[in-house]
Design an enzyme around this catalytic site. Sequence first.
Site, PDB file in Angstrom:
ATOM      1  N   ASP A  67      -5.828  -0.945  48.277  1.00  0.00           N
ATOM      2  CA  ASP A  67      -6.202  -2.355  48.167  1.00  0.00           C
ATOM      3  C   ASP A  67      -5.775  -3.156  49.385  1.00  0.00           C
ATOM      4  O   ASP A  67      -5.052  -2.660  50.259  1.00  0.00           O
ATOM      5  CB  ASP A  67      -5.604  -2.965  46.884  1.00  0.00           C
ATOM      6  CG  ASP A  67      -4.166  -2.519  46.647  1.00  0.00           C
ATOM      7  OD1 ASP A  67      -3.507  -2.093  47.609  1.00  0.00           O
ATOM      8  OD2 ASP A  67      -3.719  -2.586  45.494  1.00  0.00           O
ATOM      9  N   ASN A 135       3.009  -5.733  35.180  1.00  0.00           N
ATOM     10  CA  ASN A 135       2.036  -6.020  34.109  1.00  0.00           C
ATOM     11  C   ASN A 135       1.127  -4.815  33.827  1.00  0.00           C
ATOM     12  O   ASN A 135       0.138  -4.940  33.120  1.00  0.00           O
ATOM     13  CB  ASN A 135       1.172  -7.233  34.494  1.00  0.00           C
ATOM     14  CG  ASN A 135       0.325  -6.978  35.738  1.00  0.00           C
ATOM     15  OD1 ASN A 135       0.414  -5.906  36.344  1.00  0.00           O
ATOM     16  ND2 ASN A 135      -0.487  -7.949  36.116  1.00  0.00           N
ATOM     17  N   HIS A 137      -0.625  -3.098  36.122  1.00  0.00           N
ATOM     18  CA  HIS A 137      -1.792  -2.909  37.009  1.00  0.00           C
ATOM     19  C   HIS A 137      -1.632  -1.649  37.864  1.00  0.00           C
ATOM     20  O   HIS A 137      -0.529  -1.189  38.140  1.00  0.00           O
ATOM     21  CB  HIS A 137      -2.084  -4.155  37.858  1.00  0.00           C
ATOM     22  CG  HIS A 137      -1.157  -4.439  38.993  1.00  0.00           C
ATOM     23  ND1 HIS A 137      -0.923  -5.718  39.458  1.00  0.00           N
ATOM     24  CD2 HIS A 137      -0.397  -3.636  39.787  1.00  0.00           C
ATOM     25  CE1 HIS A 137      -0.087  -5.665  40.479  1.00  0.00           C
ATOM     26  NE2 HIS A 137       0.247  -4.416  40.694  1.00  0.00           N
ATOM     27  N   GLU A 142      -6.055  -5.656  37.559  1.00  0.00           N
ATOM     28  CA  GLU A 142      -5.182  -6.414  36.673  1.00  0.00           C
ATOM     29  C   GLU A 142      -5.569  -6.155  35.211  1.00  0.00           C
ATOM     30  O   GLU A 142      -6.645  -5.607  34.934  1.00  0.00           O
ATOM     31  CB  GLU A 142      -5.307  -7.913  37.003  1.00  0.00           C
ATOM     32  CG  GLU A 142      -4.898  -8.272  38.440  1.00  0.00           C
ATOM     33  CD  GLU A 142      -3.379  -8.236  38.693  1.00  0.00           C
ATOM     34  OE1 GLU A 142      -2.658  -7.520  37.961  1.00  0.00           O
ATOM     35  OE2 GLU A 142      -2.924  -8.899  39.631  1.00  0.00           O
TER      36      GLU A 142
HETATM   37  C1  F6R Z   1      -0.144  -1.401  46.135  1.00  0.00           C
HETATM   38  C2  F6R Z   1      -0.693  -1.538  44.797  1.00  0.00           C
HETATM   39  C3  F6R Z   1       0.085  -2.102  43.655  1.00  0.00           C
HETATM   40  C4  F6R Z   1       1.567  -1.737  43.676  1.00  0.00           C
HETATM   41  C5  F6R Z   1       2.287  -2.396  42.514  1.00  0.00           C
HETATM   42  C6  F6R Z   1       3.782  -2.157  42.565  1.00  0.00           C
HETATM   43  O1  F6R Z   1      -1.108  -0.852  47.012  1.00  0.00           O
HETATM   44  O2  F6R Z   1      -1.816  -1.212  44.630  1.00  0.00           O
HETATM   45  O3  F6R Z   1      -0.488  -1.639  42.447  1.00  0.00           O
HETATM   46  O4  F6R Z   1       1.719  -0.351  43.611  1.00  0.00           O
HETATM   47  O5  F6R Z   1       2.057  -3.772  42.540  1.00  0.00           O
HETATM   48  O6  F6R Z   1       4.307  -2.817  43.673  1.00  0.00           O
HETATM   49  P1  F6R Z   1       5.802  -2.561  44.166  1.00  0.00           P
HETATM   50  O7  F6R Z   1       5.856  -1.167  44.629  1.00  0.00           O
HETATM   51  O8  F6R Z   1       6.003  -3.540  45.294  1.00  0.00           O
HETATM   52  O9  F6R Z   1       6.675  -2.830  42.987  1.00  0.00           O
END
Ligand code: F6R
Length: 240
Positions: A67, A135, A137, A142
Site C-alpha cells: 500500500d 482494528n 486491517h 479497513e
Molecule cells: C503496512 C500495512 C499495514 C500495517 C499495519 C500495522 O504496509 O499494510 O497493514 O502492517 O497497519 O502497522 P505497524 O506495523 O506499524 O503496527
Amino acid sequence: MKVHVFDTKEKLYDEVSNYYIERLNKNPNLNLGLATGTTPIPLYDRLIEAYKKGLVSFKGVKAFNLDEYLGLEKNHHQSYYYFMRNQLFNHIDINQNNCFIPSGDNPDHETAKKEYQELLKQNQVDIQLLGIGSNGHIGFNEPNTPFDTKTHVVKLDEKTRIDNSRLFNSLDEVPTHAITMGISEIMNAKEIIVIATGSNKKDAVYEMIKGNISENVPASVLQRHPNVTVYIDKDAASRL
Ligand code: F6R
C-alpha cells in the site's frame, strides 16, 4: 493457520529472517509481497545484515508492496516509497526496477489502481508479508472491506490515522486516503506470513485466529488461506 508464539521479539525476528534466507537460497527468483509500518523493520534489518555477510542475495527478487498513502510525494519522509528505499531496498542488491509500490502520487487514481491490479495479475506473489492493524486491517483494507476487492483507494479509519500519527508531526498531517492491494489479491499469494507484536495487537490477533470470519475484521479472511504462518510475541498472543 500455523501459529508460532515467541518469548522475545529477538527470537521471533531471528526465526522469520532465517526462514526468508532459507527460501531465497532455494529460490532466488521469489516474488515477495512486502509491508511497511513498524512491524517489519527488525526483519528488514536482519535481511540487510545477512546480505552484507554474503548469506543471501536479492538480485532475482521482485518486490510488491501492499500500500501507499495518497497525496504524499515519493520523497516525503512518511511515504512508503521512501520507507522501503530507506529501510531495505537501498541496502541490498535488489534491482530497483523490480520494486513495485502502488502509486500514491498519481492524481489519476483510476489508472494507478488498474496498473497495480494488472501487475499483480501478471505476477503471483510467492510469500506475502503482513502486519496487522489494531482494528484488524491488512494492507489498508479497513473493517468492512469486501473480501473480493482488488487494488483500490480507501478512506483510512480514524483509528488507523491515530495509530499512524506517531510517525507524523500531528494527526492533521496523516493522509486521509491510501491505495492498497485488495483482499482478494492478498489471498492470491501462495504463502502468507503475518507478524504481530505488542499488547495493542492482542484483540486483532485473537479475532484473526479465533474469531468468526467476517468482513468486520479483514484479517479473519486469512483463516481461509491454505498456507498462513503467524509469528507473534507473547503480548500479542495474550488473549489466545
Ligand atoms: C503496512 C500495512 C499495514 C500495517 C499495519 C500495522 O504496509 O499494510 O497493514 O502492517 O497497519 O502497522 P505497524 O506495523 O506499524 O503496527
